[in-house]
Write a protein that holds these residues in place. Structure first.
Motif, PDB file in Angstrom:
ATOM      1  N   GLU A 178       0.414   6.253   3.118  1.00 45.25           N
ATOM      2  CA  GLU A 178       1.705   6.674   2.569  1.00 45.25           C
ATOM      3  C   GLU A 178       2.848   6.242   3.484  1.00 45.25           C
ATOM      4  OE1 GLU A 178       1.370  10.855   1.837  1.00 45.25           O
ATOM      5  OE2 GLU A 178       0.024  10.557   0.121  1.00 45.25           O
ATOM      6  N   ALA A 179       2.584   6.262   4.795  1.00 46.48           N
ATOM      7  CA  ALA A 179       3.632   5.910   5.753  1.00 46.48           C
ATOM      8  C   ALA A 179       3.788   4.407   5.937  1.00 46.48           C
ATOM      9  CB  ALA A 179       3.341   6.572   7.104  1.00 46.48           C
ATOM     10  N   HIS A 180       2.693   3.674   5.777  1.00 45.31           N
ATOM     11  CA  HIS A 180       2.719   2.242   6.127  1.00 45.31           C
ATOM     12  C   HIS A 180       2.330   1.322   4.978  1.00 45.31           C
ATOM     13  CE1 HIS A 180       3.208   3.305  10.385  1.00 45.31           C
ATOM     14  NE2 HIS A 180       2.301   4.236  10.174  1.00 45.31           N
ATOM     15  N   GLY A 181       2.059   1.881   3.830  1.00 45.66           N
ATOM     16  CA  GLY A 181       1.669   1.043   2.696  1.00 45.66           C
ATOM     17  C   GLY A 181       0.310   0.388   2.880  1.00 45.66           C
ATOM     18  N   MET A 218       2.164  -5.823  11.500  1.00 44.31           N
ATOM     19  CA  MET A 218       0.792  -5.478  11.884  1.00 44.31           C
ATOM     20  C   MET A 218      -0.064  -5.227  10.640  1.00 44.31           C
ATOM     21  SD  MET A 218      -0.541  -2.231  14.047  1.00 44.31           S
ATOM     22  CE  MET A 218      -0.005  -2.863  15.606  1.00 44.31           C
ATOM     23  N   ASN A 219      -1.322  -5.641  10.731  1.00 45.12           N
ATOM     24  CA  ASN A 219      -2.252  -5.427   9.629  1.00 45.12           C
ATOM     25  C   ASN A 219      -2.638  -3.946   9.597  1.00 45.12           C
ATOM     26  OD1 ASN A 219      -4.442  -5.256   7.937  1.00 45.12           O
ATOM     27  ND2 ASN A 219      -5.728  -6.693   9.081  1.00 45.12           N
ATOM     28  N   THR A 220      -2.249  -3.266   8.538  1.00 41.45           N
ATOM     29  CA  THR A 220      -2.554  -1.835   8.455  1.00 41.45           C
ATOM     30  C   THR A 220      -3.644  -1.516   7.430  1.00 41.45           C
ATOM     31  OG1 THR A 220      -0.833  -1.390   6.803  1.00 41.45           O
ATOM     32  CG2 THR A 220      -0.179  -1.248   9.125  1.00 41.45           C
ATOM     33  N   ASN A 221      -4.347  -2.542   6.955  1.00 43.73           N
ATOM     34  CA  ASN A 221      -5.456  -2.270   6.033  1.00 43.73           C
ATOM     35  C   ASN A 221      -6.503  -1.386   6.713  1.00 43.73           C
ATOM     36  OD1 ASN A 221      -4.248  -3.894   4.174  1.00 43.73           O
ATOM     37  ND2 ASN A 221      -5.665  -5.630   4.420  1.00 43.73           N
ATOM     38  N   ILE A 222      -7.046  -0.462   5.951  1.00 43.50           N
ATOM     39  CA  ILE A 222      -8.003   0.490   6.518  1.00 43.50           C
ATOM     40  C   ILE A 222      -9.332   0.389   5.789  1.00 43.50           C
ATOM     41  CG2 ILE A 222      -8.489   2.944   6.933  1.00 43.50           C
ATOM     42  CD1 ILE A 222      -5.432   3.394   6.978  1.00 43.50           C
ATOM     43  N   LEU A 223     -10.403   0.330   6.574  1.00 46.11           N
ATOM     44  CA  LEU A 223     -11.761   0.369   6.021  1.00 46.11           C
ATOM     45  C   LEU A 223     -12.458   1.604   6.573  1.00 46.11           C
ATOM     46  CD1 LEU A 223     -14.193  -0.906   4.497  1.00 46.11           C
ATOM     47  CD2 LEU A 223     -14.674  -2.231   6.570  1.00 46.11           C
TER      48      LEU A 223
END
Lengths: 257, 326
Positions: free
Chosen positions: B32-35, B1-6
Motif C-alpha cells: 500500500e505504501a510502495h505499490g 528500488m525494486n519493491t516486488n515481494i515474494l
C-alpha cells in the motif's frame, strides 16, 4: 572417513551484554566467550560417527577469545587434530566471511563430512554451514539431530527436524555439510585434568586466512538491548511470600479448585 | 528500488501456518505504501479456498512435487529459484522455520542476495531494506540496512498480526514446473510425523515448563510434583531436551510444539526466541528466572526474579495450605 567440525565461540549470555559507544557492536571489554552450544553438539555427533565408522575428526575455529582452550577441550574429548584460522576479525566475523575463510584454508582438504552447529546466537546473516556448502559445491542440510553414514555407498542418512515434532529422513550424497541441531546424545563431559594433560602434549595448527576483501551483507545501523516491555508484573519478596502471591494468582484464574 | 515481494508459504502437510498470513499482512502494508507487487509461493497441491485465502497477494505460484510432502532443502530451493526468476522480487520473505532457514541461506549463497535472520520487523526505505533482527538469545536487537536487492528475510512467528494477512480475494493461480534435481544429491526417504506423546501437551490447560535453570534431571521431579497438584503437565525448552532429561515430545518451541494453554509457568527459562515462539499465546504466563533482564519477562504476565529451585518448594508448601483450608 575424514570429518571436519567447525566450532565457534559466542558471548556467554549469563554475563551482562553491553553495547559499545559506537552503538553497532558489543563492548568486548567484559565479554566472556564460550563455545556455541550447537557446535558442541556438532562435535559430539562427529565423535559418535568416528566411534562407529572409524576415521579422523579435525576441529577448527577462528582465533578469537579462548580459541585454544576450546580446541584443547575438543582434543581431550577425542578429536584427532585441531587448528585455528588467524586473521583480523576485529571488525566482525559474519557467516559469509567465516565461510570464505574456511573455504580458503582448511577446506582445501577433501573431507567426507563437515559438521557445524546449525546456528549460533549471533547469526544475523544466517548459518555459516550453508554458505560454506555452496562455496564447496556440496549438499547442505541443517537442523539435523541424527546422522548415520554408509561409507561404501558414499551416502549419509540424516534426521532433519521440522516444526511440531515432525522429522524427515534425508539421504545425502557425500561429501556433505550438515548443520547439527542436537547430537544423538548430550555432549560428553571431559575432566579438567585430561584437558590439562592434552594441553601439554597437543599441537594446534594455524591457518592464515588470505587478506582478501571479504563479502559484506549489509550494514549494522544500531544495536539495542531489549528493553523490558513492562508486560510482566514482577512479584517480590522471599520465596514464601512469592509463593503465596502465585497461589492467589492461580486462584484468580481458577486453576485451583 | 525494486519493491516486488515474494512470500514463501511453507507448509509440510496440510493447512497454511499462521506465520504465512503474518508475512502477507506486512507485505500488504508495504504494498500500500510502495505499490509493491506481491506473489506467494505455495507448495501444492492447493485448494481453491487456500488460493483465495491469499487475497492480499496478486498471484499464487503453486508448485507440486514430492518435496511438498517430503521436503528437502535443495528441492524447495529450486522452486524458490523458479519463483524468483518469474517474479524478480526485491524482498523475499520466509518464515524462520527449520526448512525455510536452510532454503533462505542456500538461495542467498547462490544469488548473492543479502540474508537477515530472526527478523521481528522490516521496512522499505529510501536507502534500502531495513530489518530488525533478534539476536543473542533474544537479549539484543540488531538493526541492519541491506542496500541492495533482493533481500531475503527470515521472520520469527509472532512478529506481526496474522489477521492483517487474512484477506480473501482472487489472486491469479500460476502453476510452476516441478523441480528436477538431475544429480539427486539429496532425497527424502521418509517423513516421520510427531510421535504420539505420553501426554498430549496441546490439550493440557496448565503447562509447567523447565529450562536450563532447573540445573539437572533430578530437579525436574519437584516440578512434576507441582504439576500433579495443578492438574498440569511438565514440558521443557530445548536445552533440557538436548540433555536428554525429558523426551522430545515434551519440547516447546520452534522445532517442538506450539501450545496455547490457559496457564504456562516457565521455570528457569530465559526466553530465547526459539522457545517464545511456541508459548507466547498462552492465556496466563508466569515466569521464574534468576536474571531479572531475561527476555521471558517481556512475554510473561507475572514474573519472579528468583531461583526456581527456591520458589517451587515454597509454592508446593503454599498449595498444601490451600488444600488444607478448602
Amino acid at each position: 572417513m575424514d570429518i571436519l567440525v567447525f566450532l565457534k565461540q559466542v558471548p556467554d549470555l549469563v554475563e551482562e551484554l553491553e553495547i559499545d559507544a559506537g552503538g553497532t557492536t558489543l563492548d568486548s571489554t567484559w565479554l566472556r566467550y564460550i563455545p556455541s552450544e550447537y557446535d558442541e553438539h556438532a562435535l559430539e555427533q562427529a565423535l559418535l560417527l568416528k566411534e562407529r565408522h572409524g576415521g579422523t575428526v579435525h576441529v577448527v575455529t577462528i582465533d578469537i577469545g579462548e580459541a585454544d582452550d576450546m580446541l584443547y577441550s575438543a582434543l581431550a574429548k577425542g578429536a584427532d587434530s585441531a587448528g585455528k584460522i588467524t586473521a583480523d576479525f576485529s571488525d566482525g566475523a559474519s557467516s559469509t566471511r567465516l565461510a570464505t575463510a574456511l573455504q580458503d584454508t582448511v577446506c582445501t582438504h577433501p573431507y567426507d563430512v563437515i559438521l557445524t552447529g546449525v546456528q549460533s546466537i549471533d547469526d544475523v546473516e544466517g548459518p555459516t554451514g550453508a554458505f560454506l556448502a555452496r562455496g564447496l559445491g556440496i549438499p547442505y542440510v541443517g537442523s539435523v539431530n541424527g546422522v548415520s553414514v554408509n561409507g561404501d555407498a558414499g551416502r549419509a542418512l540424516v534426521r532433519k527436524e521440522y516444526p511440531g515434532g515432525a522429522f524427515s529422513e534425508i539421504e545425502v550424497h557425500l561429501p556433505a555439510l550438515i548443520g547439527i541441531q542436537a547430537a544423538e546424545q548430550p555432549p560428553r563431559y571431559v575432566p579438567i585434568s585430561r584437558i590439562r594433560q592434552t594441553k601439554a602434549q597437543a599441537h594446534i595448527s594455524e591457518y592464515a586466512a588470505p587478506e582478501t576483501a571479504h563479502p559484506t551483507w549489509g550494514r549494522v545501523l544500531s544495536m539495542r538491548k531489549v528493553e523490558s516491555t513492562g508486560s510482566a508484573v514482577m512479584l517480590d519478596g522471599d520465596p514464601g511470600a512469592v509463593a503465596q502471591q502465585l497461589v492467589d494468582i492461580l486462584q484468580e484464574h481458577n486453576v485451583l479448585r | 528500488m525494486n519493491t516486488n515481494i515474494l512470500v514463501y508459504a511453507e507448509r509440510l502437510r496440510s493447512g497454511i501456518p499462521g506465520i504465512v498470513y503474518e508475512l502477507l499482512g506486512k507485505a500488504r502494508a508495504l504494498a500500500e505504501a510502495h505499490g509493491s507487487d506481491i506473489s506467494v509461493l505455495l507448495p501444492g497441491p492447493a485448494t481453491e479456498e487456500e488460493v483465495a485465502s491469499f487475497g492480499a497477494a496478486h498471484r499464487v505460484l503453486i508448485v507440486e512435487h514430492d518435496a511438498a510432502t517430503s521436503p528437502t532443502p535443495e528441492g524447495m530451493l529450486q522452486s524458490v529459484h523458479d519463483a524468483a526468476a518469474l517474479t524478480q522480487p526485491g524482498l523475499l520473505l520466509m518464515p524462520a522455520t527449520t526448512l525455510a532457514s536452510d532454503v533462505a541461506a542456500l538461495f542467498a549463497a547462490d544469488t548473492g542476495a543479502r540474508l537477515v535472520t530472526n527478523c521481528i520487523d522490516f521496512d522499505i526505505t529510501h536507502d534500502g531494506i531495513t530489518a530488525c533482527s533478534r539476536q543473542y538469545g533474544g537479549k539484543i536487537l540488531v538493526d541492519v540496512l541491506v542496500d541492495s536487492t533482493p533481500a531475503v528475510l527470515c521472520v520469527l512467528a509472532g512478529a506481526f498480526q496474522e489477521q492483517e494477512g487474512c484477506v480473501t480475494g482472487t489472486p491469479s493461480p500460476v502453476k510452476l514446473p516441478s523441480p528436477v534435481l538431475p544429480d539427486q544429491r539429496m532425497r527424502a526417504t521418509r517423513f516421520i510425523p510427531p510421535a504420539p506423546g505420553d501426554v498430549d501437551l496441546a490439550q493440557m490447560p496448565v503447562l509447567l515448563s523447565v529450562g536450563r535453570g532447573i540445573q539437572n534431571k533430578e530437579n525436574i521431579g519437584i516440578v512434576e510434583e507441582l504439576a500433579s497438584k495443578l492438574n498440569g503437565a511438565v514440558c521443557a525448552s530445548r536445552p533440557v531436551i538436548d540433555q536428554g532429561w525429558l523426551p522430545l515430545t515434551r519440547q516447546i518451541g520452534r522445532s517442538g510444539l506450539m501450545v496455547k494453554p490457559r496457564v504456562y509457568m516457565a521455570f528457569g527459562i530465559s526466553g530465547a526466541p526459539e522457545h517464545v515462539e511456541g508459548m507466547k499465546d498462552a492465556g496466563l504466563i508466569i515466569a521464574i528466572n534468576t536474571d531479572r533482564t531475561a527476555p521471558i519477562f517481556n512475554v510473561a504476565h507475572y514474573g519472579v526474579a528468583a531461583d526456581a529451585l527456591d520458589v517451587v518448594p515454597a509454592l508446593l508448601e503454599a498449595l498444601e495450605n490451600v488444600v488444607q483450608h478448602t
